[in-house]
Design a protein around this motif. Structure first.
Motif, short mmCIF file in Angstrom:
data_model
loop_
_atom_site.label_atom_id
_atom_site.label_comp_id
_atom_site.label_asym_id
_atom_site.label_seq_id
_atom_site.Cartn_x
_atom_site.Cartn_y
_atom_site.Cartn_z
N GLN A 7 -3.55 8.57 6.55
CA GLN A 7 -2.20 8.79 6.03
C GLN A 7 -2.20 8.46 4.54
O GLN A 7 -2.99 7.64 4.06
N PHE A 9 0.23 7.27 1.16
CA PHE A 9 1.46 6.51 0.94
C PHE A 9 1.61 6.17 -0.54
O PHE A 9 0.64 6.05 -1.27
N ALA A 53 0.98 10.08 11.80
CA ALA A 53 1.80 8.89 11.52
C ALA A 53 1.01 7.65 11.95
O ALA A 53 0.39 7.65 13.02
N ARG A 59 0.49 0.62 9.88
CA ARG A 59 1.70 0.58 9.06
C ARG A 59 1.83 -0.78 8.38
O ARG A 59 2.23 -0.88 7.21
N ASP A 63 2.08 -1.45 4.41
CA ASP A 63 3.13 -2.28 3.81
C ASP A 63 2.53 -3.39 2.94
O ASP A 63 3.05 -3.70 1.87
#
Length: 187
Positions: A7, A9, A53, A59, A63
């Protein structure tokens, strides 16, 4: 072989990319100016990875990276990494470098010495840093050259990116030591 996913970001420093599989983070690309560059860089190292995703554990790493590039003190030592993506000869080097904390630096030669090798092994440490599949998680930016030089950096932006990451952590590398050019032989 585990299936690879990835992914992209946004961070304060640009667009980063993360790749993972069932074992852990398998690839990380430091921020680049645009998404295409980050994606191309990740896929060059992890061909066949599928963009999906991220699951909650990935995730959480994303972050952490976003917060790191915003200037927050972050510790990545607990992030699971797929050891299969690391060259076996570099595993000890990565383990040693991964133990470096926020704002802590060392040199290629010091890593070699800490692993029980002579100064000639510093070149191998440098090669391991250049091939590091998960920069930031294995903080290769914290390894500098001897003599106060920042050393090379294969991420987007090169040595300037390395200096910016170190500055983010409160480290200002010494200015390079002026070394006169080698003179030719006069016969």
């Amino acid at each position: 072989m585990a299936r690879d996913f990835y992914q992209l970001f946004e961070t304060a420093a640009g667009v980063a990319a993360i790749g993972w599989n069932g074992v852990g983070v398998a690839s990380f690309r430091l921020p680049a100016p645009d998404a295409c560059e980050s994606e191309r860089s990740l896929l060059n190292r992890r061909p066949g990875a599928v963009r999906v995703a991220p699951p909650p554990e990935v995730r959480a790493v994303i972050d952490m990276a976003i917060r790191y590039f915003a200037g927050e003190r972050i510790d990545f030592t607990g992030v699971p990494v797929d050891p299969a993506v690391q060259d076996a000869e570099f595993a000890d080097i990565y383990r040693r470098v991964r133990a470096l904390g926020w704002g802590e630096t060392t040199t290629y030669g010091a890593v070699a010495q800490a692993l029980g090798h002579g100064p000639e092994y510093a070149r191998d440490v440098g090669q391991a840093m250049a091939r590091n599949p998960v920069p930031l998680i294995v903080p290769c930016h914290r390894v500098t050259a001897a003599g106060g030089r920042i050393g090379g950096f294969s991420a987007p932006g090169g040595s300037q990116s390395k200096a910016a990451m170190l500055a983010l952590e409160g480290v200002v590398p010494d200015a390079p030591v002026a070394v006169p050019a080698q003179r030719g032989f006069d016969f």
